[in-house]
Write a protein that holds these residues in place. Structure first.
Motif, PDB file in Angstrom:
ATOM      1  N   VAL A 173      48.651  49.197  30.908  1.00  0.00           N
ATOM      2  CA  VAL A 173      48.440  49.460  32.333  1.00  0.00           C
ATOM      3  C   VAL A 173      47.270  48.597  32.786  1.00  0.00           C
ATOM      4  O   VAL A 173      46.216  48.585  32.143  1.00  0.00           O
ATOM      5  N   MET A 174      47.466  47.864  33.875  1.00  0.00           N
ATOM      6  CA  MET A 174      46.424  46.991  34.411  1.00  0.00           C
ATOM      7  C   MET A 174      46.213  47.291  35.891  1.00  0.00           C
ATOM      8  O   MET A 174      47.177  47.609  36.590  1.00  0.00           O
ATOM      9  N   PRO A 175      44.970  47.151  36.380  1.00  0.00           N
ATOM     10  CA  PRO A 175      44.759  47.247  37.822  1.00  0.00           C
ATOM     11  C   PRO A 175      45.586  46.195  38.545  1.00  0.00           C
ATOM     12  O   PRO A 175      45.799  45.090  38.031  1.00  0.00           O
ATOM     13  N   GLY A 176      46.030  46.512  39.750  1.00  0.00           N
ATOM     14  CA  GLY A 176      46.845  45.583  40.510  1.00  0.00           C
ATOM     15  C   GLY A 176      46.055  44.521  41.238  1.00  0.00           C
ATOM     16  O   GLY A 176      46.641  43.636  41.875  1.00  0.00           O
ATOM     17  N   HIS A 177      44.724  44.568  41.168  1.00  0.00           N
ATOM     18  CA  HIS A 177      43.884  43.564  41.816  1.00  0.00           C
ATOM     19  C   HIS A 177      42.565  43.488  41.057  1.00  0.00           C
ATOM     20  O   HIS A 177      42.306  44.285  40.138  1.00  0.00           O
ATOM     21  N   ALA A 178      41.728  42.514  41.398  1.00  0.00           N
ATOM     22  CA  ALA A 178      40.455  42.314  40.716  1.00  0.00           C
ATOM     23  C   ALA A 178      39.622  43.588  40.743  1.00  0.00           C
ATOM     24  O   ALA A 178      39.530  44.265  41.776  1.00  0.00           O
ATOM     25  N   SER A 179      38.994  43.890  39.615  1.00  0.00           N
ATOM     26  CA  SER A 179      38.309  45.176  39.485  1.00  0.00           C
ATOM     27  C   SER A 179      36.832  45.028  39.134  1.00  0.00           C
ATOM     28  O   SER A 179      36.195  45.994  38.721  1.00  0.00           O
ATOM     29  N   GLY A 180      36.275  43.822  39.292  1.00  0.00           N
ATOM     30  CA  GLY A 180      34.887  43.603  38.910  1.00  0.00           C
ATOM     31  C   GLY A 180      33.903  43.814  40.051  1.00  0.00           C
ATOM     32  O   GLY A 180      34.166  44.543  41.021  1.00  0.00           O
ATOM     33  N   VAL A 181      32.767  43.143  39.961  1.00  0.00           N
ATOM     34  CA  VAL A 181      31.655  43.315  40.901  1.00  0.00           C
ATOM     35  C   VAL A 181      31.701  42.191  41.942  1.00  0.00           C
ATOM     36  O   VAL A 181      31.702  41.004  41.582  1.00  0.00           O
ATOM     37  N   PRO A 182      31.717  42.508  43.251  1.00  0.00           N
ATOM     38  CA  PRO A 182      31.729  41.464  44.282  1.00  0.00           C
ATOM     39  C   PRO A 182      30.503  40.556  44.172  1.00  0.00           C
ATOM     40  O   PRO A 182      29.394  41.007  43.861  1.00  0.00           O
ATOM     41  N   VAL A 194      39.547  41.120  52.202  1.00  0.00           N
ATOM     42  CA  VAL A 194      40.423  41.857  51.289  1.00  0.00           C
ATOM     43  C   VAL A 194      40.962  43.087  51.987  1.00  0.00           C
ATOM     44  O   VAL A 194      40.200  43.872  52.565  1.00  0.00           O
ATOM     45  N   GLY A 195      42.294  43.284  51.937  1.00  0.00           N
ATOM     46  CA  GLY A 195      42.924  44.454  52.514  1.00  0.00           C
ATOM     47  C   GLY A 195      42.792  45.673  51.624  1.00  0.00           C
ATOM     48  O   GLY A 195      42.275  45.602  50.500  1.00  0.00           O
ATOM     49  N   GLU A 196      43.274  46.812  52.104  1.00  0.00           N
ATOM     50  CA  GLU A 196      43.168  48.058  51.357  1.00  0.00           C
ATOM     51  C   GLU A 196      43.877  47.998  50.013  1.00  0.00           C
ATOM     52  O   GLU A 196      43.467  48.641  49.051  1.00  0.00           O
ATOM     53  N   PHE A 322      43.348  28.295  46.112  1.00  0.00           N
ATOM     54  CA  PHE A 322      43.938  29.487  45.514  1.00  0.00           C
ATOM     55  C   PHE A 322      42.896  30.585  45.421  1.00  0.00           C
ATOM     56  O   PHE A 322      41.758  30.331  45.013  1.00  0.00           O
ATOM     57  N   VAL A 323      43.285  31.796  45.784  1.00  0.00           N
ATOM     58  CA  VAL A 323      42.503  32.992  45.467  1.00  0.00           C
ATOM     59  C   VAL A 323      43.281  33.713  44.379  1.00  0.00           C
ATOM     60  O   VAL A 323      44.441  34.103  44.580  1.00  0.00           O
TER      61      VAL A 323
END
Length: 330
Positions: A173-182, A194-196, A322-323
């Protein structure tokens, strides 16, 4: 076009449908609420076989499919999937009349990847809500309710009202988007919004594009470092700097098991080998960490310098931006 993901394991088409009913707290899901309750149909089915190996099912015909049902047979460990998370599982579909398998990811050796849809997608997508690595999930439905009106399983003679049984062995299972520190924005690159759901957008200031490759982390993850040869799971959006037009995006494509007009994202899996991807994309990812979001500005000499391989949407001299959200490795 050389920037293409490894093909998804399944070759089945599923149509999105409204799924309802929330489960009470389930001891096998640590209080997370799956999208459906167990039903008479799921209670009839016995699943045999060790986790991670081809399974079989046993039940007394006729199998009840009055309601779609989902039942967790094994809990699994770790973070549980919520809406938008990516779930990998070895997945088998059985004919609900004969008990024979009609599709299995074990045949290819590649787990199926599904974005959890929190009851708003197909049964395939909704069933992985609350999944964790090591979960075994059983789902029962009619073919039409599971796959959508007019859909069919290749190699199966099951009709739209015939029962089907779905068994998942969840491998990751992986997060669907980046999960680190801005991180602070890079003034030489477009700003990111970034959207919701984690989908990024770019805001251009009118500044000229950099003449060389520029890579900047907008979110810093703390996962493993990306190395050459890794199979990496990504969400990405590709934009032409000069026009601001999106030319490729995993966010704007539907999940692998949805029709072309469906909404949603389809994270990509790439093998990071030189020459398999455009140079700037490859060079921009090597050394980054899982959980990061990076913005990569790619001049044409590290993009599609050869006009014979250049997509029609990209012009001579265009700079690509690219993002990329780095979700994990396989």
């Amino acid at each position: 076009m050389r920037l293409r993901p490894i093909a998804a394991a399944a070759a089945i088409a599923f149509v999105a449908g409204a799924l309802t009913a929330c489960s009470p707290q389930n001891p096998l899901t640590d209080g997370c609420e799956p999208s459906h309750l167990p039903t008479a149909g799921t209670d009839q089915v016995e699943v045999t076989g060790d986790f991670g190996t081809p399974t079989s099912v046993n039940f007394d015909a006729p199998l009840s499919t009055d309601e779609e049902g989902i039942k967790f047979l094994e809990s699994g460990d770790g973070e549980r999937a919520s809406r938008g998370d990516l779930v990998f599982s070895h997945f088998t579909v059985f004919d609900g009349q004969s008990g024979e398998p009609v599709f299995s990811s074990f045949d290819s050796g590649q787990p199926l990847r599904v974005s959890a849809r929190d009851g708003e997608g197909t049964l395939l997508e909704s069933a992985v809500q609350c999944a964790a690595e090591g979960s075994r999930i059983l789902a029962v439905s009619t073919l039409e309710d599971a796959l959508g009106e007019g859909q069919a399983l290749r190699g199966s003679e099951a009709g739209p009202n015939d029962p089907v049984v779905l068994v998942y062995d969840v491998t990751d299972v992986m997060p669907g988007h980046a999960s680190g520190v801005p991180q602070p924005g890079n003034p030489d690159l477009p700003a990111i919004t970034v959207g919701e759901d984690g989908q990024p957008g770019l805001s251009f200031t009118g500044a000229p594009a950099p003449e060389s490759l520029v890579v900047s982390a907008s979110v810093q993850g703390n996962g493993e470092e990306i190395l050459p040869g890794d199979n990496v799971v990504l969400q990405y959006t590709g934009v032409i700097w000069e026009s601001g037009e999106v030319f490729d995006s995993t966010w704007n494509s539907a999940s692998p098991n949805s029709p072309p007009d469906a909404t949603g994202s389809s994270p990509a899996v790439f093998e990071l080998t030189p020459g398999a991807l455009i140079d700037g994309f490859y060079n921009g990812l090597i050394g980054q960490n899982v959980g990061s979001q990076v913005i990569i500005s790619i001049p044409q000499e590290q993009g599609y310098a050869d006009p014979n391989s250049r997509p029609p949407s990209i012009g001579e001299g265009d700079t690509l931006v690219f993002v990329v959200d780095i979700l994990g490795t396989l």
